[in-house]
Design an enzyme around this catalytic site. Sequence first.
Site, PDB file in Angstrom:
ATOM      1  N   CYS A   1       0.848  -1.194   0.000  1.00 40.18           N
ATOM      2  CA  CYS A   1       0.000   0.000   0.000  1.00 40.18           C
ATOM      3  C   CYS A   1       0.880   1.238   0.000  1.00 40.18           C
ATOM      4  CB  CYS A   1      -0.892  -0.023   1.246  1.00 40.18           C
ATOM      5  SG  CYS A   1      -1.917   1.439   1.470  1.00 40.18           S
ATOM      6  N   CYS A   2       0.502   2.227  -0.807  1.00 36.29           N
ATOM      7  CA  CYS A   2       1.110   3.556  -0.700  1.00 36.29           C
ATOM      8  C   CYS A   2      -0.027   4.565  -0.556  1.00 36.29           C
ATOM      9  CB  CYS A   2       2.027   3.863  -1.877  1.00 36.29           C
ATOM     10  SG  CYS A   2       1.209   4.042  -3.479  1.00 36.29           S
ATOM     11  N   ALA A   3       0.207   5.811  -0.878  1.00 37.89           N
ATOM     12  CA  ALA A   3      -0.815   6.826  -0.619  1.00 37.89           C
ATOM     13  C   ALA A   3      -2.060   6.631  -1.480  1.00 37.89           C
ATOM     14  CB  ALA A   3      -0.237   8.222  -0.836  1.00 37.89           C
TER      15      ALA A   3
ATOM     16  N   SER B   1       4.020   2.220  -4.606  1.00 38.27           N
ATOM     17  CA  SER B   1       3.706   0.802  -4.410  1.00 38.27           C
ATOM     18  C   SER B   1       4.013  -0.011  -5.663  1.00 38.27           C
ATOM     19  CB  SER B   1       2.244   0.621  -3.990  1.00 38.27           C
ATOM     20  OG  SER B   1       1.364   1.191  -4.933  1.00 38.27           O
TER      21      SER B   1
ATOM     22  N   TYR C   1      -3.817   3.910   0.421  1.00 34.62           N
ATOM     23  CA  TYR C   1      -4.354   4.260   1.738  1.00 34.62           C
ATOM     24  C   TYR C   1      -5.590   5.140   1.612  1.00 34.62           C
ATOM     25  CZ  TYR C   1      -4.883   6.698   6.175  1.00 34.62           C
ATOM     26  OH  TYR C   1      -5.409   7.247   7.319  1.00 34.62           O
TER      27      TYR C   1
END
Length: 364
Positions: A96-98, A104, A125
């Site tokens: 997961c990234c932003a 990611s 996220y």
Amino acid sequence: MQERHTEQDYRALLIADTPIIDVRAPIEFEQGAMPAAINLPLMNNDERAAVGICYKQQGSDAALALGHKLVAGEIRQQRIDAWRAACLQNPHGILCCARGGQRSHIVQRWLHDAGIDYPLVEGGYKALRQTAIQATIELSQKPIVLIGGCTGCGKTLLVQQQPNGVDLEGLARHRGSAFGRTLQPQLSQASFENLLAAEMLKTDAHQDLRLWVLEDESRMIGSNHLPECLRERMTQATIAVVEDPFEIRLERLNEEYFLRMHHDFTHAYGDEQGWQEYCEYLHHGLSAIKRRLGLQRYNELAARLDAALTTQLTTGSTDGHLAWLVPLLEEYYDPMYRYQLEKKAEKVVFRGEWAEVAEWVKAQ
């Protein structure tokens, strides 16, 4: 390589406590994260800041090139090794990234080159966060029964023992009073809300849930505040009030605030520092309500607290704390709660001792 990107997928991740390898920078993670997430960033805070400045000044291509320059060689290999170890330890996890963007995907590609195929959260996220917010709004619409009562009536334990209960204080890592802090630091507001949403989703998914059982809380629990959608529903909820004998309440408070907190502090810090932390904890709690007690009464109770701590240190007995706890309950906490309860008296549907309220709640 399966990606997860539907609303039901996001909810399923939260319900299953799916391990999340969150590759955002630590500063982003601290501001808000999912309950089962661990932070193994692609870039640290300084690297992220430098790339952000480069992006604003020179555009995306230059920023991407700088990112690859900053995370290269030994640094890159160390981070790949950390991600690889986390993937092997959590084979059913997800990246997961932003927003499910470059970070990611870069980590996913580097892991693939290292021999590991690992899925990622499309939308990142932000998508999980929106799912948590929406789930709380939706689940808050179910009927709510609040458990009320004066300090020491065992409200939290009663909620914990209900299959449809959600321990708001436990999730907030705070017991909601001047003496409410625990040894665990409170989460950021967003992380608290995410944890609450996940707990509500799990509780709802594992049974045919008709109503929630919650403790009668104010808007703030320590530094965290309840989501407005839930708080609004709680103001409309019916209330069951626990009315236990004063002596029973004192026994509970002695166990929770003196015996257990002393044990927890010494376990965490050792005997000497643990004792100092325990003393500071009690003095800080009393000091927090100094203005409401008035300076003269505060000084009297603080002196009794000091005497009680001296007795506890020399004999191990916590009985001396009654000399300041009893007047604190009689003069401050009990009148304050009764005043608050009077303002919503029309919502009280049951009163009884702890066991009676527990039986009544089960019948609802």
